[in-house]
Each structure stands twice: as C-alpha cells, then as structure tokens.
Design a protein around this motif. Structure first.
Motif, PDB file in Angstrom:
ATOM      1  N   LEU A  84       0.800  -1.205  -0.035  1.00 12.50           N
ATOM      2  CA  LEU A  84       0.127   0.013  -0.048  1.00 12.50           C
ATOM      3  C   LEU A  84       0.864   1.279   0.043  1.00 12.50           C
ATOM      4  CD1 LEU A  84      -2.898  -1.102   2.459  1.00 12.50           C
ATOM      5  CD2 LEU A  84      -3.038  -1.015  -0.008  1.00 12.50           C
ATOM      6  N   ASP A  85       1.965   1.179   0.921  1.00 19.14           N
ATOM      7  CA  ASP A  85       3.014   2.387   0.714  1.00 19.14           C
ATOM      8  C   ASP A  85       3.585   2.678  -0.664  1.00 19.14           C
ATOM      9  OD1 ASP A  85       2.074   2.808   3.478  1.00 19.14           O
ATOM     10  OD2 ASP A  85       4.031   1.806   4.262  1.00 19.14           O
ATOM     11  N   ASN A  86       3.917   1.593  -1.339  1.00 18.13           N
ATOM     12  CA  ASN A  86       4.662   1.833  -2.423  1.00 18.13           C
ATOM     13  C   ASN A  86       3.719   2.263  -3.403  1.00 18.13           C
ATOM     14  OD1 ASN A  86       7.218   1.213  -1.810  1.00 18.13           O
ATOM     15  ND2 ASN A  86       6.780  -1.057  -1.735  1.00 18.13           N
ATOM     16  N   LEU A  87       2.480   1.449  -3.433  1.00 19.51           N
ATOM     17  CA  LEU A  87       1.379   2.141  -4.371  1.00 19.51           C
ATOM     18  C   LEU A  87       1.106   3.429  -4.287  1.00 19.51           C
ATOM     19  CD1 LEU A  87      -0.291   0.844  -6.541  1.00 19.51           C
ATOM     20  CD2 LEU A  87      -2.013   0.360  -4.830  1.00 19.51           C
ATOM     21  N   THR A  88       0.884   3.964  -2.861  1.00 16.83           N
ATOM     22  CA  THR A  88       0.715   5.234  -2.833  1.00 16.83           C
ATOM     23  C   THR A  88       1.770   6.151  -3.446  1.00 16.83           C
ATOM     24  OG1 THR A  88      -0.518   4.846  -0.638  1.00 16.83           O
ATOM     25  CG2 THR A  88       0.285   7.119  -1.040  1.00 16.83           C
ATOM     26  N   TYR A  89       3.095   5.967  -3.211  1.00 19.03           N
ATOM     27  CA  TYR A  89       4.271   6.552  -3.456  1.00 19.03           C
ATOM     28  C   TYR A  89       4.231   6.784  -5.148  1.00 19.03           C
ATOM     29  CZ  TYR A  89       8.992   7.876  -4.695  1.00 19.03           C
ATOM     30  OH  TYR A  89       9.980   8.480  -5.297  1.00 19.03           O
ATOM     31  N   ASN A 104       1.658   6.188  -7.294  1.00 21.13           N
ATOM     32  CA  ASN A 104       0.712   6.852  -7.637  1.00 21.13           C
ATOM     33  C   ASN A 104       0.946   8.442  -7.661  1.00 21.13           C
ATOM     34  OD1 ASN A 104      -1.173   5.105  -8.825  1.00 21.13           O
ATOM     35  ND2 ASN A 104      -1.789   4.577  -6.904  1.00 21.13           N
ATOM     36  N   GLN A 105       1.614   9.131  -6.693  1.00 18.95           N
ATOM     37  CA  GLN A 105       2.167  10.202  -6.598  1.00 18.95           C
ATOM     38  C   GLN A 105       3.066  10.876  -7.556  1.00 18.95           C
ATOM     39  OE1 GLN A 105       3.801  10.616  -2.565  1.00 18.95           O
ATOM     40  NE2 GLN A 105       1.752  10.582  -1.509  1.00 18.95           N
ATOM     41  N   LEU A 106       3.423   9.972  -8.267  1.00 19.08           N
ATOM     42  CA  LEU A 106       4.664  10.333  -9.309  1.00 19.08           C
ATOM     43  C   LEU A 106       3.746  10.370 -10.777  1.00 19.08           C
ATOM     44  CD1 LEU A 106       7.454   7.936  -8.756  1.00 19.08           C
ATOM     45  CD2 LEU A 106       7.185  10.336  -7.949  1.00 19.08           C
ATOM     46  N   ILE A 107       2.623   9.986 -10.655  1.00 24.65           N
ATOM     47  CA  ILE A 107       1.761  10.306 -12.049  1.00 24.65           C
ATOM     48  C   ILE A 107       1.154  11.555 -12.233  1.00 24.65           C
ATOM     49  CG2 ILE A 107      -0.389   9.462 -13.287  1.00 24.65           C
ATOM     50  CD1 ILE A 107      -0.395   6.721 -11.733  1.00 24.65           C
ATOM     51  N   GLU A 108       1.833  12.140 -13.324  1.00 22.70           N
ATOM     52  CA  GLU A 108       1.362  13.373 -13.577  1.00 22.70           C
ATOM     53  C   GLU A 108      -0.035  13.663 -13.846  1.00 22.70           C
ATOM     54  OE1 GLU A 108       3.495  14.292 -17.236  1.00 22.70           O
ATOM     55  OE2 GLU A 108       5.380  13.481 -16.411  1.00 22.70           O
ATOM     56  N   TYR A 109      -0.773  12.764 -14.362  1.00 22.09           N
ATOM     57  CA  TYR A 109      -2.258  12.949 -14.485  1.00 22.09           C
ATOM     58  C   TYR A 109      -2.947  12.865 -13.306  1.00 22.09           C
ATOM     59  CZ  TYR A 109      -6.513  12.635 -17.310  1.00 22.09           C
ATOM     60  OH  TYR A 109      -7.892  12.782 -18.136  1.00 22.09           O
ATOM     61  N   LYS A 110      -3.847  13.853 -13.120  1.00 21.59           N
ATOM     62  CA  LYS A 110      -4.863  13.858 -11.697  1.00 21.59           C
ATOM     63  C   LYS A 110      -5.991  14.184 -12.000  1.00 21.59           C
ATOM     64  CE  LYS A 110      -1.001  13.419  -9.104  1.00 21.59           C
ATOM     65  NZ  LYS A 110      -0.656  12.109  -8.589  1.00 21.59           N
ATOM     66  N   PHE A 111      -6.920  13.555 -11.611  1.00 18.04           N
ATOM     67  CA  PHE A 111      -8.411  13.855 -11.881  1.00 18.04           C
ATOM     68  C   PHE A 111      -9.188  13.637 -10.728  1.00 18.04           C
ATOM     69  CE2 PHE A 111      -7.898   9.448 -12.958  1.00 18.04           C
ATOM     70  CZ  PHE A 111      -8.930   8.965 -12.522  1.00 18.04           C
ATOM     71  N   GLU A 112     -10.544  14.076 -10.489  1.00 19.00           N
ATOM     72  CA  GLU A 112     -11.115  14.077  -9.454  1.00 19.00           C
ATOM     73  C   GLU A 112     -12.284  12.887  -9.551  1.00 19.00           C
ATOM     74  OE1 GLU A 112     -14.875  16.592  -7.425  1.00 19.00           O
ATOM     75  OE2 GLU A 112     -13.281  17.826  -8.930  1.00 19.00           O
ATOM     76  N   ASP A 113     -11.994  12.239  -8.419  1.00 22.24           N
ATOM     77  CA  ASP A 113     -13.234  11.188  -8.426  1.00 22.24           C
ATOM     78  C   ASP A 113     -14.621  11.722  -8.062  1.00 22.24           C
ATOM     79  OD1 ASP A 113     -14.568   8.680  -8.132  1.00 22.24           O
ATOM     80  OD2 ASP A 113     -13.290   7.699  -6.502  1.00 22.24           O
ATOM     81  N   LYS A 114     -15.457  11.655  -9.055  1.00 22.81           N
ATOM     82  CA  LYS A 114     -16.832  12.372  -9.050  1.00 22.81           C
ATOM     83  C   LYS A 114     -17.871  11.053  -8.502  1.00 22.81           C
ATOM     84  CE  LYS A 114     -15.898  15.691 -12.470  1.00 22.81           C
ATOM     85  NZ  LYS A 114     -16.438  16.126 -13.730  1.00 22.81           N
ATOM     86  N   ARG A 115     -17.657  10.058  -8.102  1.00 17.43           N
ATOM     87  CA  ARG A 115     -18.559   9.212  -7.680  1.00 17.43           C
ATOM     88  C   ARG A 115     -19.016   9.582  -6.204  1.00 17.43           C
ATOM     89  NH1 ARG A 115     -15.503   3.731  -7.075  1.00 17.43           N
ATOM     90  NH2 ARG A 115     -13.857   5.123  -6.210  1.00 17.43           N
ATOM     91  N   SER A 116     -20.102   9.239  -5.740  1.00 18.63           N
ATOM     92  CA  SER A 116     -20.721   9.713  -4.478  1.00 18.63           C
ATOM     93  C   SER A 116     -19.779   9.204  -3.243  1.00 18.63           C
ATOM     94  CB  SER A 116     -21.869   9.275  -4.340  1.00 18.63           C
ATOM     95  OG  SER A 116     -22.055   7.951  -3.964  1.00 18.63           O
TER      96      SER A 116
END
Length: 171
Positions: free
Chosen positions: A17-22, A24-36
């Motif tokens: 989980l820590d490595n996956l979080t790290y 994912n932070q390196l990915i340039e493309y960010k978008f908002e999760d619009k689900r409820s």
C-alpha cells in the motif's frame, strides 16, 4: 501494474500500500473522483478484502444459518432459536453483500494500467478516429469492452474512449 496486482493478492499489506501510494503520487495526470461518497467508501471497504475472503465470510454465515435451522428442528422450533435463525439469515445476507459486490465488479469491467509513456484515447476503435484525450503511464483505468485490438476504457471521472490494447495491460 505489479503493485496493483500485489494489492489484489494482499490488500492489507502495508509495504504494498505504501509503495502503491508513492508510485501513484508520481503520476502526472490527476483527476477528481466524481463518484458519491458512498460509492468511494464502499469501494475502499470492498478493496480491503480479497475475493476468497469474501467467499469464506459468506460461507461461514451460511453455515451458521444452517446450524440454526438444525438446532431448531432438534429443539422443536423453540422461540429463542427462531429469533436466532432470523438473525443468522440477516447475517448471511449482510456477509453475502461483499461477495456479490466483488463478483459484479469483476464481471462489469476490469481494471487496467496504462503501460505506454502516453496513450491516445480515441472516440472510436481505429487510428482514423479523433483523439478524445491522452493518458499517461501508470494511470489506472477501467476496461469496459474489447473490440479487435482495442479496449474501450473509462476513467473514474466518467470520460471514456478507445485505446489500442498494446498500450494498456489488464491487472
């Protein structure tokens, strides 16, 4: 891609989980999760369990329910055991929901990871179709459909389009 695969096998492993979080932070493309908020929380809770753990949970609840029925027959429908059977039926239904959710989630769409430096998402499944938007390497997407050598992909913000299969790897 491999961290997502490891998370599926061991969803509570702190290192994964820590490595996956790290990563994912390196990915340039960010978008908002619009689900409820409800769907985001449900997804997080369901992601905490593997498919086999959900299956064992439902099976255990079913076993308790059957045991309650057998005890009711032996005790000739004692009132206290009647209430326990109702409670165990509710337990079966409650414990079956994560399994049902995992099962339907895996059947509706698969998850995938963009494995090319940049992937062009098009409005149709051919190179001659117009480019709708671009994706960057490492981005998690949902694969809704497959046609010849193309995947119909969807982002969590609702945008969708077609991308060549060579640019996306299913998890």
């Amino acid at each position: 891609l491999n961290f997502e695969r490891a998370r599926r096998l061991s969803p509570r492993d702190r290192d994964v989980l820590d490595n996956l979080t790290y990563v994912n932070q390196l990915i340039e493309y960010k978008f908002e999760d619009k689900r409820s908020w409800y769907l985001r929380k449900k997804s997080a809770l369901i992601g905490y369990l593997t498919f086999h753990e959900c299956w064992l949970l439902a099976l255990g609840a079913y076993f308790v329910f059957i045991l309650g029925i057998l005890v009711g027959f032996i005790r000739k429908q004692d009132i206290t055991f009647g209430n326990l059977r109702i409670l165990s039926l509710i337990l079966v239904l409650f414990c079956s929901l994560p399994l049902l959710s995992k099962f339907t989630e895996s059947g509706i769409s698969r998850q995938g990871i963009v494995t090319e430096q940049q992937a062009e998402v098009r409005n149709g499944p051919s190179r001659s179709d117009r480019i709708a938007f671009r994706l960057v390497e490492g981005l998690a997407i949902l694969i809704d459909d497959e046609k010849e050598s193309w995947f119909r992909v969807r982002l969590r913000d609702g945008r969708s389009g077609w991308v060549p299969q060579a640019e996306v790897t299913p998890i």
